[in-house]
Design a protein around this motif. Structure first.
Motif, PDB file in Angstrom:
ATOM      1  N   ARG A 107       0.833  -1.210   0.000  1.00  0.00           N
ATOM      2  CA  ARG A 107       0.000   0.000   0.000  1.00  0.00           C
ATOM      3  C   ARG A 107       0.864   1.255   0.000  1.00  0.00           C
ATOM      4  N   TYR A 108       1.937   1.236   0.781  1.00  0.00           N
ATOM      5  CA  TYR A 108       2.845   2.391   0.840  1.00  0.00           C
ATOM      6  C   TYR A 108       3.479   2.656  -0.520  1.00  0.00           C
ATOM      7  N   ARG A 109       3.913   1.598  -1.192  1.00  0.00           N
ATOM      8  CA  ARG A 109       4.568   1.769  -2.488  1.00  0.00           C
ATOM      9  C   ARG A 109       3.580   2.171  -3.577  1.00  0.00           C
ATOM     10  N   ARG A 110       2.303   1.861  -3.375  1.00  0.00           N
ATOM     11  CA  ARG A 110       1.272   2.326  -4.320  1.00  0.00           C
ATOM     12  C   ARG A 110       0.930   3.790  -4.125  1.00  0.00           C
ATOM     13  N   GLY A 111       1.336   4.351  -2.993  1.00  0.00           N
ATOM     14  CA  GLY A 111       1.032   5.748  -2.713  1.00  0.00           C
ATOM     15  C   GLY A 111      -0.249   5.949  -1.923  1.00  0.00           C
ATOM     16  N   ASP A 112      -0.764   4.883  -1.289  1.00  0.00           N
ATOM     17  CA  ASP A 112      -1.982   5.017  -0.478  1.00  0.00           C
ATOM     18  C   ASP A 112      -1.702   5.871   0.748  1.00  0.00           C
ATOM     19  N   ASN A 113      -2.746   6.508   1.264  1.00  0.00           N
ATOM     20  CA  ASN A 113      -2.625   7.309   2.480  1.00  0.00           C
ATOM     21  C   ASN A 113      -2.534   6.386   3.689  1.00  0.00           C
ATOM     22  N   LEU A 114      -1.485   6.568   4.485  1.00  0.00           N
ATOM     23  CA  LEU A 114      -1.278   5.757   5.678  1.00  0.00           C
ATOM     24  C   LEU A 114      -1.233   6.654   6.904  1.00  0.00           C
ATOM     25  N   CYS A 115      -1.705   6.123   8.022  1.00  0.00           N
ATOM     26  CA  CYS A 115      -1.659   6.884   9.258  1.00  0.00           C
ATOM     27  C   CYS A 115      -0.242   6.854   9.820  1.00  0.00           C
ATOM     28  N   ALA A 116       0.007   7.623  10.878  1.00  0.00           N
ATOM     29  CA  ALA A 116       1.346   7.738  11.451  1.00  0.00           C
ATOM     30  C   ALA A 116       1.849   6.389  11.960  1.00  0.00           C
ATOM     31  N   ALA A 117       0.964   5.608  12.593  1.00  0.00           N
ATOM     32  CA  ALA A 117       1.374   4.302  13.113  1.00  0.00           C
ATOM     33  C   ALA A 117       1.760   3.375  11.970  1.00  0.00           C
ATOM     34  N   GLU A 118       1.027   3.415  10.882  1.00  0.00           N
ATOM     35  CA  GLU A 118       1.353   2.566   9.735  1.00  0.00           C
ATOM     36  C   GLU A 118       2.677   2.979   9.101  1.00  0.00           C
ATOM     37  N   LEU A 119       2.941   4.287   9.042  1.00  0.00           N
ATOM     38  CA  LEU A 119       4.205   4.766   8.481  1.00  0.00           C
ATOM     39  C   LEU A 119       5.386   4.320   9.345  1.00  0.00           C
ATOM     40  N   ARG A 120       5.201   4.339  10.666  1.00  0.00           N
ATOM     41  CA  ARG A 120       6.268   3.859  11.553  1.00  0.00           C
ATOM     42  C   ARG A 120       6.518   2.374  11.333  1.00  0.00           C
ATOM     43  N   ARG A 121       5.457   1.621  11.080  1.00  0.00           N
ATOM     44  CA  ARG A 121       5.614   0.201  10.809  1.00  0.00           C
ATOM     45  C   ARG A 121       6.354  -0.022   9.497  1.00  0.00           C
ATOM     46  N   VAL A 122       6.075   0.804   8.501  1.00  0.00           N
ATOM     47  CA  VAL A 122       6.790   0.718   7.226  1.00  0.00           C
ATOM     48  C   VAL A 122       8.273   1.002   7.437  1.00  0.00           C
ATOM     49  N   GLU A 123       8.589   1.969   8.287  1.00  0.00           N
ATOM     50  CA  GLU A 123       9.987   2.267   8.587  1.00  0.00           C
ATOM     51  C   GLU A 123      10.671   1.066   9.240  1.00  0.00           C
ATOM     52  N   ASP A 124       9.937   0.359  10.109  1.00  0.00           N
ATOM     53  CA  ASP A 124      10.487  -0.843  10.737  1.00  0.00           C
ATOM     54  C   ASP A 124      10.783  -1.912   9.689  1.00  0.00           C
ATOM     55  N   TYR A 125       9.853  -2.083   8.741  1.00  0.00           N
ATOM     56  CA  TYR A 125      10.077  -3.044   7.656  1.00  0.00           C
ATOM     57  C   TYR A 125      11.319  -2.655   6.862  1.00  0.00           C
ATOM     58  N   ALA A 126      11.437  -1.367   6.543  1.00  0.00           N
ATOM     59  CA  ALA A 126      12.572  -0.908   5.744  1.00  0.00           C
ATOM     60  C   ALA A 126      13.887  -1.172   6.459  1.00  0.00           C
ATOM     61  N   GLU A 127      13.926  -0.963   7.774  1.00  0.00           N
ATOM     62  CA  GLU A 127      15.152  -1.204   8.521  1.00  0.00           C
ATOM     63  C   GLU A 127      15.496  -2.693   8.539  1.00  0.00           C
ATOM     64  N   ALA A 128      14.470  -3.543   8.681  1.00  0.00           N
ATOM     65  CA  ALA A 128      14.720  -4.993   8.649  1.00  0.00           C
ATOM     66  C   ALA A 128      15.248  -5.420   7.285  1.00  0.00           C
ATOM     67  N   TYR A 129      14.668  -4.875   6.217  1.00  0.00           N
ATOM     68  CA  TYR A 129      15.123  -5.216   4.866  1.00  0.00           C
ATOM     69  C   TYR A 129      16.520  -4.678   4.609  1.00  0.00           C
ATOM     70  N   ARG A 130      16.841  -3.513   5.181  1.00  0.00           N
ATOM     71  CA  ARG A 130      18.191  -2.953   5.005  1.00  0.00           C
ATOM     72  C   ARG A 130      19.238  -3.906   5.597  1.00  0.00           C
ATOM     73  N   GLN A 131      18.937  -4.467   6.751  1.00  0.00           N
ATOM     74  CA  GLN A 131      19.854  -5.424   7.365  1.00  0.00           C
ATOM     75  C   GLN A 131      19.985  -6.677   6.501  1.00  0.00           C
ATOM     76  N   ARG A 132      18.887  -7.122   5.942  1.00  0.00           N
ATOM     77  CA  ARG A 132      18.920  -8.320   5.097  1.00  0.00           C
ATOM     78  C   ARG A 132      19.721  -8.089   3.819  1.00  0.00           C
ATOM     79  N   LEU A 133      19.588  -6.888   3.249  1.00  0.00           N
ATOM     80  CA  LEU A 133      20.270  -6.602   1.991  1.00  0.00           C
ATOM     81  C   LEU A 133      21.786  -6.495   2.156  1.00  0.00           C
ATOM     82  N   GLY A 134      22.257  -6.452   3.391  1.00  0.00           N
ATOM     83  CA  GLY A 134      23.688  -6.477   3.642  1.00  0.00           C
ATOM     84  C   GLY A 134      24.155  -7.781   4.246  1.00  0.00           C
TER      85      GLY A 134
END
Length: 321
Positions: A107-134
């Protein structure tokens, strides 16, 4: 007792590692099986293309590789600092080029409107993926698992394709790095399936010696066949030779490429009792076989990256924000 992978792979000690993965029971699942007469040589291309594709997405550089009939070798450099510089959007785009990701990320990558809690969760996903990509472990998982599934589908069977988890070895010195790279690049010669390193199929040395070979097209075809998601980064070249050692951790391989070719050529001429093949001692030196002089080769090697093209899909040319 075997050590945990986290104790074997430590970037603070060395970023360079030798990795080996073997087929189950060491059978010729990527070559010609002389017992059954079946040929699986095309699977070596699968592995080679997957290696180069993943290296372009992960914060991992490939210094050398060789895909054999029942195993493959990699010499990699881990670059976690590169992943640390990627923004969250780029991290998500890289990870989602192979995996769909959770619905919230979609949903985030599609550009859907997300609330603040959902955006923080997306940031958590991104950090987990950043660790995996290294991570070397995640790199190998993304390499071996799809190959196993593809091979089992072709054979209409189930079960293990790889005999165990990959094996890794730290390369803590320049001597260890160069000797390991030479060992990997000479694998087909030692196995007696090639007469010279520059003609050895599915190896990094052939790719370095023949940069006109358009690997990007082969990977683009595989990308379409496997129906991967949008791939937003260009094909990354092999780790370059720097020529001289810099202060601190070198970005590339601290050796001149023409010197490495000479080292490879002289090493390949040495006969080993436990191995079938070696370079014919009567053969011309490798630079002469390639019709290259060191000066012209150095100029060509420094422009090696120019031979790699961006193979993103036409509709995905826009850079990640």
């Amino acid at each position: 007792m075997p050590k945990a992978r986290s104790e074997l792979v430590c970037v603070s000690d060395t970023p360079f590692y030798h990795v080996v993965s073997r087929c189950v029971r060491r059978t010729f699942l990527c070559g010609k099986d002389y017992a059954t007469g079946r040929c699986y040589e095309h699977r070596r291309g699968w592995i080679e293309e997957r290696i180069r594709l993943l290296a372009s997405v992960f914060a991992i550089d490939i210094a050398a590789y060789a895909v054999m009939s029942n195993h493959y070798h990699l010499v990699v450099k881990l670059c976690p600092d590169d992943a640390a510089q990627w923004c969250d959007d780029e991290v998500l785009a890289r990870w989602c080029s192979f995996y769909k990701g959770p619905s919230l990320v979609q949903r985030y990558r599609r550009g859907d409107n997300l609330c603040a809690a959902e955006l923080r969760r997306v940031e958590d996903y991104a950090e987990a993926y950043r660790q995996r990509l290294g991570s070397l472990s995640w790199f190998m998982k993304c390499l071996n698992e799809p190959i196993a599934r593809q091979a089992n589908k072709e054979d209409e069977c189930t079960g293990h394709f790889w005999e165990s988890r990959f094996k890794s070895q730290a390369l803590e010195t320049e001597e260890a790095l160069l000797s390991c790279m030479a060992y990997v690049d000479l694998n087909p010669v030692r196995a007696g399936i090639s007469n010279a390193p520059e003609t050895s199929d599915h190896t990094s040395i052939k790719e370095r010696c023949r940069p006109e070979f358009n690997l990007a097209e082969a990977i683009a075809r595989q990308t379409e066949q496997q129906a991967l998601n949008e791939f937003l980064v260009p094909l990354k070249p092999l780790l370059s030779f720097e020529g001289t050692t810099r202060q601190g951790s070198p970005h590339g391989i601290p050796f001149g490429f023409d010197d490495y070719l000479k080292l490879l050529d002289s090493t390949g001429r040495l006969s080993r009792s436990a191995k079938r093949g070696s370079i014919d001692k009567r053969a011309l030196p490798i630079l002469e076989r390639l019709n290259l002089d060191p000066g012209r080769w150095c100029q060509r090697a420094t422009g090696f990256e120019d031979s790699y093209q961006d193979f993103r899909r036409p509709e995905s040319r826009q850079k990640v924000a």
